[in-house]
Design a protein around this motif. Structure first.
Motif, PDB file in Angstrom:
ATOM      1  N   THR A   1      -9.951   3.872   3.463  1.00  0.00           N
ATOM      2  CA  THR A   1     -11.304   3.708   2.796  1.00  0.00           C
ATOM      3  C   THR A   1     -12.044   2.980   3.806  1.00  0.00           C
ATOM      4  OG1 THR A   1     -10.130   3.776   0.599  1.00  0.00           O
ATOM      5  CG2 THR A   1     -12.322   2.594   0.843  1.00  0.00           C
ATOM      6  N   LYS A   2     -13.203   3.213   4.081  1.00  0.00           N
ATOM      7  CA  LYS A   2     -14.097   2.399   4.841  1.00  0.00           C
ATOM      8  C   LYS A   2     -15.027   1.622   4.237  1.00  0.00           C
ATOM      9  CE  LYS A   2     -14.737   5.552   8.776  1.00  0.00           C
ATOM     10  NZ  LYS A   2     -15.614   6.301  10.051  1.00  0.00           N
ATOM     11  N   ILE A   3     -15.230   0.366   4.647  1.00  0.00           N
ATOM     12  CA  ILE A   3     -15.809  -0.760   4.091  1.00  0.00           C
ATOM     13  C   ILE A   3     -17.032  -1.205   4.879  1.00  0.00           C
ATOM     14  CG2 ILE A   3     -15.711  -2.881   3.055  1.00  0.00           C
ATOM     15  CD1 ILE A   3     -12.777  -2.564   2.687  1.00  0.00           C
ATOM     16  N   LYS A   4     -18.112  -1.411   4.372  1.00  0.00           N
ATOM     17  CA  LYS A   4     -19.213  -2.101   5.096  1.00  0.00           C
ATOM     18  C   LYS A   4     -19.209  -3.506   5.229  1.00  0.00           C
ATOM     19  CE  LYS A   4     -22.749   1.538   4.042  1.00  0.00           C
ATOM     20  NZ  LYS A   4     -23.930   1.617   3.687  1.00  0.00           N
TER      21      LYS A   4
ATOM     22  N   GLU B   1      11.366  -4.190  -3.142  1.00  0.00           N
ATOM     23  CA  GLU B   1      11.957  -5.083  -4.103  1.00  0.00           C
ATOM     24  C   GLU B   1      11.012  -5.412  -5.022  1.00  0.00           C
ATOM     25  OE1 GLU B   1      14.537  -8.094  -2.281  1.00  0.00           O
ATOM     26  OE2 GLU B   1      13.933  -7.485  -0.280  1.00  0.00           O
ATOM     27  N   MET B   2       9.715  -5.528  -4.606  1.00  0.00           N
ATOM     28  CA  MET B   2       8.925  -5.846  -5.665  1.00  0.00           C
ATOM     29  C   MET B   2       8.285  -4.540  -6.535  1.00  0.00           C
ATOM     30  SD  MET B   2       6.926  -8.690  -3.340  1.00  0.00           S
ATOM     31  CE  MET B   2       5.707  -9.368  -4.477  1.00  0.00           C
ATOM     32  N   LYS B   3       8.356  -3.539  -6.066  1.00  0.00           N
ATOM     33  CA  LYS B   3       8.007  -2.274  -6.847  1.00  0.00           C
ATOM     34  C   LYS B   3       6.721  -2.374  -6.738  1.00  0.00           C
ATOM     35  CE  LYS B   3      11.834  -1.597  -9.899  1.00  0.00           C
ATOM     36  NZ  LYS B   3      12.846  -2.524  -9.204  1.00  0.00           N
ATOM     37  N   GLY B   4       6.052  -2.632  -5.489  1.00  0.00           N
ATOM     38  CA  GLY B   4       4.635  -2.576  -5.198  1.00  0.00           C
ATOM     39  C   GLY B   4       4.010  -1.604  -4.132  1.00  0.00           C
ATOM     40  N   SER B   5       2.862  -1.816  -3.663  1.00  0.00           N
ATOM     41  CA  SER B   5       2.450  -1.010  -2.644  1.00  0.00           C
ATOM     42  C   SER B   5       2.008  -2.068  -1.460  1.00  0.00           C
ATOM     43  CB  SER B   5       1.188  -0.377  -3.265  1.00  0.00           C
ATOM     44  OG  SER B   5       0.076  -1.351  -3.629  1.00  0.00           O
ATOM     45  N   VAL B   6       1.991  -1.155  -0.459  1.00  0.00           N
ATOM     46  CA  VAL B   6       1.506  -1.905   1.002  1.00  0.00           C
ATOM     47  C   VAL B   6       0.224  -1.281   1.347  1.00  0.00           C
ATOM     48  CG1 VAL B   6       2.244  -1.672   3.441  1.00  0.00           C
ATOM     49  CG2 VAL B   6       4.033  -1.831   1.765  1.00  0.00           C
ATOM     50  N   GLU B   7      -0.766  -2.254   1.433  1.00  0.00           N
ATOM     51  CA  GLU B   7      -2.018  -1.976   1.686  1.00  0.00           C
ATOM     52  C   GLU B   7      -2.292  -2.792   3.315  1.00  0.00           C
ATOM     53  OE1 GLU B   7      -3.770  -1.157  -2.504  1.00  0.00           O
ATOM     54  OE2 GLU B   7      -4.712  -2.701  -1.207  1.00  0.00           O
ATOM     55  N   CYS B   8      -3.479  -2.234   3.900  1.00  0.00           N
ATOM     56  CA  CYS B   8      -3.635  -2.839   5.256  1.00  0.00           C
ATOM     57  C   CYS B   8      -5.289  -3.054   5.219  1.00  0.00           C
ATOM     58  CB  CYS B   8      -3.168  -2.356   6.474  1.00  0.00           C
ATOM     59  SG  CYS B   8      -3.577  -2.942   8.038  1.00  0.00           S
ATOM     60  N   LEU B   9      -5.675  -4.356   5.658  1.00  0.00           N
ATOM     61  CA  LEU B   9      -7.366  -4.298   5.941  1.00  0.00           C
ATOM     62  C   LEU B   9      -7.231  -4.565   7.536  1.00  0.00           C
ATOM     63  CD1 LEU B   9     -10.176  -4.974   5.348  1.00  0.00           C
ATOM     64  CD2 LEU B   9      -9.525  -7.443   4.748  1.00  0.00           C
ATOM     65  N   ILE B  10      -8.230  -3.695   8.381  1.00  0.00           N
ATOM     66  CA  ILE B  10      -8.439  -4.071   9.723  1.00  0.00           C
ATOM     67  C   ILE B  10      -9.921  -4.263   9.945  1.00  0.00           C
ATOM     68  CG2 ILE B  10      -7.945  -1.801  10.050  1.00  0.00           C
ATOM     69  CD1 ILE B  10      -6.493  -2.603  12.736  1.00  0.00           C
ATOM     70  N   LEU B  11     -10.353  -5.006  10.564  1.00  0.00           N
ATOM     71  CA  LEU B  11     -11.876  -4.733  10.980  1.00  0.00           C
ATOM     72  C   LEU B  11     -11.761  -4.580  12.684  1.00  0.00           C
ATOM     73  CD1 LEU B  11     -11.365  -7.129   8.644  1.00  0.00           C
ATOM     74  CD2 LEU B  11     -13.274  -8.141   9.671  1.00  0.00           C
ATOM     75  N   GLY B  12     -12.618  -3.702  12.893  1.00  0.00           N
ATOM     76  CA  GLY B  12     -12.304  -3.109  14.258  1.00  0.00           C
ATOM     77  C   GLY B  12     -13.865  -2.295  14.709  1.00  0.00           C
TER      78      GLY B  12
ATOM     79  N   GLU C   1     -15.594  -1.215   9.791  1.00  0.00           N
ATOM     80  CA  GLU C   1     -15.913  -0.580  11.036  1.00  0.00           C
ATOM     81  C   GLU C   1     -17.474  -1.062  11.552  1.00  0.00           C
ATOM     82  OE1 GLU C   1     -16.430   4.013  13.097  1.00  0.00           O
ATOM     83  OE2 GLU C   1     -16.739   3.738  10.848  1.00  0.00           O
ATOM     84  N   HIS C   2     -17.413  -1.769  12.586  1.00  0.00           N
ATOM     85  CA  HIS C   2     -18.439  -2.047  13.196  1.00  0.00           C
ATOM     86  C   HIS C   2     -18.354  -2.692  14.467  1.00  0.00           C
ATOM     87  CE1 HIS C   2     -22.407  -4.484  13.658  1.00  0.00           C
ATOM     88  NE2 HIS C   2     -22.713  -3.539  12.869  1.00  0.00           N
ATOM     89  N   GLU C   3     -19.239  -2.762  15.582  1.00  0.00           N
ATOM     90  CA  GLU C   3     -19.170  -3.009  16.848  1.00  0.00           C
ATOM     91  C   GLU C   3     -18.874  -4.609  17.042  1.00  0.00           C
ATOM     92  OE1 GLU C   3     -19.048  -1.561  19.519  1.00  0.00           O
ATOM     93  OE2 GLU C   3     -19.735   0.538  19.283  1.00  0.00           O
ATOM     94  N   CYS C   4     -19.511  -5.177  16.023  1.00  0.00           N
ATOM     95  CA  CYS C   4     -19.337  -6.841  16.057  1.00  0.00           C
ATOM     96  C   CYS C   4     -17.996  -7.034  16.041  1.00  0.00           C
ATOM     97  CB  CYS C   4     -20.130  -7.295  14.940  1.00  0.00           C
ATOM     98  SG  CYS C   4     -19.467  -7.115  13.173  1.00  0.00           S
ATOM     99  N   PHE C   5     -17.002  -6.254  15.596  1.00  0.00           N
ATOM    100  CA  PHE C   5     -15.518  -6.782  15.544  1.00  0.00           C
ATOM    101  C   PHE C   5     -15.062  -5.943  16.804  1.00  0.00           C
ATOM    102  CE2 PHE C   5     -16.692  -5.905  11.047  1.00  0.00           C
ATOM    103  CZ  PHE C   5     -16.781  -7.199  10.615  1.00  0.00           C
ATOM    104  N   GLN C   6     -15.718  -5.682  17.881  1.00  0.00           N
ATOM    105  CA  GLN C   6     -15.025  -5.263  19.334  1.00  0.00           C
ATOM    106  C   GLN C   6     -14.089  -6.638  19.907  1.00  0.00           C
ATOM    107  OE1 GLN C   6     -15.255  -2.413  20.694  1.00  0.00           O
ATOM    108  NE2 GLN C   6     -14.726  -2.691  22.690  1.00  0.00           N
ATOM    109  N   GLN C   7     -14.625  -7.844  19.626  1.00  0.00           N
ATOM    110  CA  GLN C   7     -13.989  -8.711  20.082  1.00  0.00           C
ATOM    111  C   GLN C   7     -13.654  -9.883  19.017  1.00  0.00           C
ATOM    112  OE1 GLN C   7     -16.180 -10.400  23.339  1.00  0.00           O
ATOM    113  NE2 GLN C   7     -17.780 -11.299  22.067  1.00  0.00           N
ATOM    114  N   ALA C   8     -12.691 -10.706  19.268  1.00  0.00           N
ATOM    115  CA  ALA C   8     -12.316 -11.837  18.229  1.00  0.00           C
ATOM    116  C   ALA C   8     -13.402 -12.964  18.011  1.00  0.00           C
ATOM    117  CB  ALA C   8     -11.048 -12.388  18.217  1.00  0.00           C
TER     118      ALA C   8
END
Length: 333
Positions: free
Chosen positions: A179-182, A36-47, A68-75
């Motif tokens: 895209t991987k982010i540090k 409807e907004m003529k936009g894009s869908v992106e997702c950021l996930i830490l894990g 991506e990092h081990e520190c995100f193994q748990q909340a």
């Protein structure tokens, strides 16, 4: 950086390397809004490493940012908030959607505060108005009205109730753009995790039969009655907020506005009066069976079957009648 107009960013959630289903529910709604907004869908996930982030692309994300990092193994709200803030300021999405899970509800206001933007919590619907602006819809005044909210600040942030939308359809032919982010920081200087002890509770949002206990239960030991009925039907026990507040049960099995929203095939409301806050979490169950000694209790207005009487007398009879050793076939009552 200028706001990227019509970019809808889903904040994915995972726990110990397993992507939470709410992520796919948000992607489904994000795709509708983007159309409807003529936009894009992106997702950021830490894990942690080796997270199956390609599944997010298969479920409709045009672009996946994977921190991506081990520190995100748990909340850890501190680590997540610090890192997400940096990414959001760089990406500048117009809309950010977060699941209203236990972790999402704790994390979202921290991010909104850091971004100096508004946050609409526990939305049940999202729409786009004639001017292309996002309208966030949520129940208010104990679910008696629906509030339509337009946020003037950017990004527009909202948490969405789990189980509110269907999951997006998986299509393995969709392109995978990751895209991987540090991470900016990987250590929380304020806390140290010494061990992880799973509580062993079943996810009450994924079961077919729930026996919910309320204020009518006098002491913790009496919950064995509810457990016996649940066991006889292959179900699980849940509770109202009153029992959590009384220290008789853990919040992980709480049903209601401030707990979990459930949609089982059969929901037994035992010793539960039916306050609006509780009804908000279970009123969409396929079949509701209420047991209460007060014939005027609000729970009977939503119940398909009602038993007026003492739960201490009726629950053992129900366990016997509908138990595995009876002729109950799981369909009729």
């Amino acid at each position: 950086m200028a706001m990227r107009k019509h970019t809808i960013l889903v904040l994915g959630e995972q726990n110990y390397g397993v992507i939470h289903p709410v992520t796919y529910e948000l992607l489904q709604k994000a795709q509708e809004l983007a159309k409807e907004m003529k936009g894009s869908v992106e997702c950021l996930i830490l894990g942690p490493p080796n997270l199956a982030v390609e599944e997010i692309a298969y479920h409709g994300a045009d672009l996946v940012y994977y921190m991506e990092h081990e520190c995100f193994q748990q909340a850890d709200e501190f680590l997540y908030k610090q890192n997400i803030e940096v990414v959001l300021k760089r990406l500048s999405p117009e809309v950010v959607l977060i699941g209203a899970t236990a972790f999402g509800r704790s994390l979202a206001p921290r991010i909104a505060g850091a971004m100096n933007t508004g946050l609409t919590a526990d939305c049940t619907e999202l729409k786009v108005d004639a001017n292309g602006q996002l309208i966030q819809i949520r129940p208010a005044f104990s679910d008696n009205i629906l509030a339509y909210i337009r946020t003037s600040t950017r990004p527009q942030m909202a948490t969405i109730r789990y189980k509110e939308f269907n999951e997006s359809i998986r299509d393995s032919s969709l392109p995978v753009n990751i895209t991987k982010i540090k991470p900016d920081i990987t250590v929380n200087p304020n806390t140290e995790v010494l061990s992880h002890e799973p509580i062993g509770a079943v996810d009450i949002t994924k079961v077919d039969v729930i026996v919910a206990a309320g204020r009518g239960f006098r002491k913790k030991e009496d919950l064995a009655m509810a457990q016996n009925l649940a066991d006889s039907l292959g179900g699980v026990v849940a509770v109202s907020r009153a029992l959590v507040d009384a220290g008789m049960a853990q919040s992980q099995i709480q049903v209601g506005y401030s707990g979990h929203r459930v949609k089982p095939k059969i929901y037994f409301a035992c010793g539960i009066s039916g306050a609006p806050q509780h009804l908000a979490g279970m009123k969409e169950s396929d079949i509701i069976i209420a047991v209460n000694n007060d014939a005027s209790a609000p729970i009977f207005k939503v119940a398909d079957i009602g038993y007026v009487g003492d739960i201490y007398e009726i629950l053992p009879q129900l366990a016997k009648r509908y138990g595995k050793e009876s002729d109950y076939d799981g369909k009729r009552l």
